[in-house]
Design an enzyme around this catalytic site. Structure first.
Site, short mmCIF file in Angstrom:
data_model
loop_
_atom_site.label_atom_id
_atom_site.label_comp_id
_atom_site.label_asym_id
_atom_site.label_seq_id
_atom_site.Cartn_x
_atom_site.Cartn_y
_atom_site.Cartn_z
N ASP A 96 4.35 0.27 12.02
CA ASP A 96 3.15 -0.41 11.52
C ASP A 96 3.12 -1.90 11.89
O ASP A 96 2.09 -2.54 11.78
CB ASP A 96 3.06 -0.26 10.00
CG ASP A 96 3.07 1.20 9.60
OD1 ASP A 96 2.17 1.93 10.03
OD2 ASP A 96 4.00 1.62 8.90
N LYS A 123 0.83 -1.21 0.00
CA LYS A 123 0.00 0.00 0.00
C LYS A 123 0.87 1.26 0.00
O LYS A 123 0.60 2.21 -0.75
CB LYS A 123 -0.91 0.00 1.25
CG LYS A 123 -1.51 1.34 1.59
CD LYS A 123 -2.45 1.24 2.76
CE LYS A 123 -1.94 1.76 4.08
NZ LYS A 123 -1.55 3.15 4.20
N ASN A 124 1.92 1.25 0.84
CA ASN A 124 2.68 2.48 1.03
C ASN A 124 3.71 2.73 -0.07
O ASN A 124 4.44 3.71 -0.02
CB ASN A 124 3.31 2.50 2.42
CG ASN A 124 2.23 2.63 3.49
OD1 ASN A 124 1.07 2.91 3.19
ND2 ASN A 124 2.59 2.42 4.75
N ARG A 152 -4.09 10.60 3.34
CA ARG A 152 -3.02 11.61 3.43
C ARG A 152 -2.27 11.77 2.11
O ARG A 152 -1.40 12.62 1.99
CB ARG A 152 -2.02 11.19 4.52
CG ARG A 152 -2.60 11.28 5.91
CD ARG A 152 -1.61 10.86 6.96
NE ARG A 152 -0.44 11.70 7.01
CZ ARG A 152 -0.42 12.91 7.54
NH1 ARG A 152 -1.51 13.42 8.07
NH2 ARG A 152 0.69 13.62 7.56
N CYS A 179 -5.03 7.73 9.30
CA CYS A 179 -5.32 7.13 10.61
C CYS A 179 -5.06 8.10 11.75
O CYS A 179 -4.09 8.87 11.72
CB CYS A 179 -4.46 5.88 10.79
SG CYS A 179 -5.03 4.52 9.78
N VAL A 219 7.76 6.48 16.89
CA VAL A 219 7.42 7.15 15.62
C VAL A 219 6.16 8.01 15.77
O VAL A 219 6.12 9.16 15.33
CB VAL A 219 7.26 6.13 14.47
CG1 VAL A 219 6.92 6.85 13.16
CG2 VAL A 219 8.54 5.31 14.31
C1 EPZ Z 1 3.91 6.75 6.35
O1 EPZ Z 1 3.17 7.83 6.94
C2 EPZ Z 1 2.94 5.61 6.24
N1 EPZ Z 1 1.81 6.02 5.44
C3 EPZ Z 1 2.50 5.16 7.62
O2 EPZ Z 1 1.70 4.00 7.47
C4 EPZ Z 1 3.74 4.80 8.44
O3 EPZ Z 1 3.33 4.50 9.75
C5 EPZ Z 1 4.72 5.97 8.47
O4 EPZ Z 1 5.03 6.38 7.12
C6 EPZ Z 1 6.01 5.61 9.17
O5 EPZ Z 1 6.62 4.50 8.55
C7 EPZ Z 1 1.89 6.00 4.12
O6 EPZ Z 1 2.91 5.67 3.54
C8 EPZ Z 1 0.66 6.38 3.36
P1 EPZ Z 1 6.00 10.04 8.51
P2 EPZ Z 1 3.75 9.30 6.92
O7 EPZ Z 1 6.00 11.31 7.77
O8 EPZ Z 1 4.58 9.48 5.72
C9 EPZ Z 1 6.06 13.32 12.01
C10 EPZ Z 1 -0.20 2.66 7.69
O9 EPZ Z 1 -0.84 2.13 8.63
N2 EPZ Z 1 5.88 14.37 10.98
O10 EPZ Z 1 7.18 9.14 8.36
O11 EPZ Z 1 2.62 10.22 7.17
C11 EPZ Z 1 4.81 12.48 12.18
O12 EPZ Z 1 3.84 13.12 12.98
C12 EPZ Z 1 0.31 4.08 7.82
O13 EPZ Z 1 0.03 2.09 6.62
C13 EPZ Z 1 5.87 15.71 11.36
O14 EPZ Z 1 6.04 16.05 12.53
O15 EPZ Z 1 4.66 9.23 8.22
C14 EPZ Z 1 5.37 11.21 12.79
O16 EPZ Z 1 5.54 11.39 14.17
C15 EPZ Z 1 -0.01 4.68 9.15
N3 EPZ Z 1 5.66 16.67 10.39
C16 EPZ Z 1 6.75 11.12 12.12
O17 EPZ Z 1 7.06 12.41 11.61
C17 EPZ Z 1 5.48 16.33 9.07
O18 EPZ Z 1 5.29 17.24 8.24
C18 EPZ Z 1 6.85 10.11 10.99
O19 EPZ Z 1 5.80 10.36 10.05
C19 EPZ Z 1 5.50 14.97 8.70
C20 EPZ Z 1 5.71 14.00 9.68
#
Ligand code: EPZ
Length: 438
Positions: free
Chosen positions: A311, A23-24, A97, A121, A333
């Site tokens: 995840d 998916k990702n 997202r 989510c 995370v």
């Molecule tokens: C991706 O989300 C995945 N989603 C998530 O999977 C996954 O949990 C996550 O990466 C971490 O591996 C998709 O790929 C669609 P991040 P993403 O930016 O990209 C903070 C699932 O169940 N952050 O790596 O949104 C954030 O709050 C989903 O398949 C900021 O602070 O995750 C988090 O604490 C859930 N500001 C951390 O970084 C920002 O602008 C990591 O988030 C962006 C992120």
């Protein structure tokens, strides 16, 4: 069809299932098709709600999407990309997202983009500040309006030197999807290097991009003037594979996951073995079952790749309630990804949550009042219960708990699980789960 499953637990899950594209990765590769000047073909696409959402968004922007997702192959013709109507895009608000990743490609193609309020989510605050800062550094103008974000690129976006405050997956993808067609060189430090990101880089390289990944989380991109379409088979879904592995362990069953790939799952497999799981890898997939019942405990912290994926955490915690030992899980995370454990406690699990960073190094959430560490003691028999799906991974984890529990459970809100688990009811049938709809 109702959104409720009545699950009769306490029976080992045994059988074979298969996983298709991640998916990702799939959703991001679909966005990349916008960057090409010729059509693209993506293979191994799973039938999940997120694919339908991104297809819908691409079509709104004039991409012609054909092919049946049942066949797992879609074709994307981006020749007539156009500005979508705000109201139409807005209708997709709250569903995913992914729209934030449309920014770079749309700015290159059209010079403007509108992004609705984002869904996804509810596992933490999930801000988009890194994304917006990245886009500004490329030269985009970002204006926040009540209905969403309005972005404009008065001139060609310019390559830049960036450092992410945290190796965020989405922000790294934002940089990649923007830098490939920006003028000049972009250097990104503290990048995420998840296998899904490397697969996206492979897609972009097929399109004509020039990208190098260094060992120290630095990614360099040389912008090019144009990109072509690609043909690509998506990497398999390692989160889904691990979820089924946890289901085998928690229910004392045995599940063969065709398509699961060892190199993407090394970190998970080590933990799975430590907590009493057994597995056997062959060329087509991985077989998972429960090994001996010796005392097994882990001290685990979720982290960016190559660490233990966040995840994987939720299904693993359910498995830990059914294995012998006292384990610590430190979620680093997301600040709020352990809330789902309350329902497990109500079912009979012994799980305590703590605000402190337990078992490892202090993380970003220490001293900030988030209950982001868990101590799980097992095995504890689970009782059937009435439970509501909280989010995608938590939802599948509740299914595992219900299948491991004695008695009957009612699991509500199962539609959310379709966002990321392809045909999961068919797969439950294949492993002999006892349930009925409604
Ligand atoms: C991706 O989300 C995945 N989603 C998530 O999977 C996954 O949990 C996550 O990466 C971490 O591996 C998709 O790929 C669609 P991040 P993403 O930016 O990209 C903070 C699932 O169940 N952050 O790596 O949104 C954030 O709050 C989903 O398949 C900021 O602070 O995750 C988090 O604490 C859930 N500001 C951390 O970084 C920002 O602008 C990591 O988030 C962006 C992120």
């Amino acid at each position: 069809m109702t959104d409720v499953l009545t699950v009769h637990g306490g029976h080992p899950l045994k059988g074979d299932i298969s996983v298709r594209g991640a998916k990702n990765l799939v959703s991001k590769a679909m966005v990349a098709t916008l960057l090409g000047e010729s059509p693209s073909t993506l293979r191994a696409i799973p039938q999940i709600a997120d694919v339908r959402i991104v297809s819908g968004l691409l079509e709104l922007h004039g991409v012609h999407v054909t092919g049946g997702d049942a066949l797992g192959e879609l074709h994307f013709d981006p020749t007539n990309v156009e500005t979508a109507h705000v109201a139409d895009i807005d209708a997709h608000a709250g569903s995913s997202r992914i729209p934030i990743l449309f920014c770079g490609p749309l700015l290159h193609r059209l010079g403007e983009a509108f992004i609705p309020d984002l869904g996804g989510c509810r596992i933490g605050e999930r801000p988009i500040d890194y994304h917006l800062e990245v886009l500004r550094q490329f030269g985009a103008l970002v204006e926040k309006r009540p209905e969403g974000l309005r972005l404009a690129a008065p001139q060609r976006l310019q390559g830049t030197k960036l450092t992410l405050p945290y190796p965020s997956v989405g922000s790294t993808e934002q940089v990649l999807l923007t830098a490939v067609r920006a003028a000049g060189l972009t250097e990104l430090s503290n990048a995420a290097i998840e296998p899904e990101i490397l697969d996206l880089i492979a897609v972009l390289q097929k399109m004509g991009a020039i990208i190098s990944v260094d060992t120290d989380r630095v990614i360099r991109i040389e912008g090019v003037d144009s990109l072509q379409g690609f043909t690509h088979t998506a990497m398999p879904d390692r989160i889904e594979a691990a979820s089924w592995a946890c289901a085998a362990l928690a229910t004392h069953g045995e599940i063969y996951v065709e398509g699961a790939r060892q190199p993407d799952m090394m970190t998970f497999l080590n933990v799975f073995r430590k907590i009493g799981g057994a597995f056997e890898v062959d060329d087509a997939g991985i077989r998972f079952w429960r090994g001996g019942d010796a005392q097994r405990s882990v001290v685990l912290e979720t982290d960016v790749h190559p660490g233990f994926m966040t995840d994987w955490q939720q299904p693993l915690v359910v498995a830990l309630t059914q294995t012998r030992g006292l384990s610590i899980v430190h979620e680093t995370v997301y600040e709020n990804r352990l809330g789902f454990t309350q329902a497990l406690v109500d079912m009979g699990a012994t799980i305590q949550l703590y605000r402190e960073c337990l078992g490892g190094l202090p993380c970003r959430f220490g001293q900030r009042n988030f209950k982001h560490s868990a101590v799980v003691s097992g095995p504890t028999p689970l009782r059937g219960a009435d439970i509501e799906v909280p989010d995608l991974r938590g939802g599948f984890s509740y299914l595992i708990a219900a299948l491991a529990a004695e008695g009957t459970s009612t699991v509500r809100g199962i539609d959310l699980i379709y966002r990321g688990y392809e045909q999961f009811l068919d797969k439950l049938d294949a492993v002999g789960a006892r349930y009925e709809r409604g």
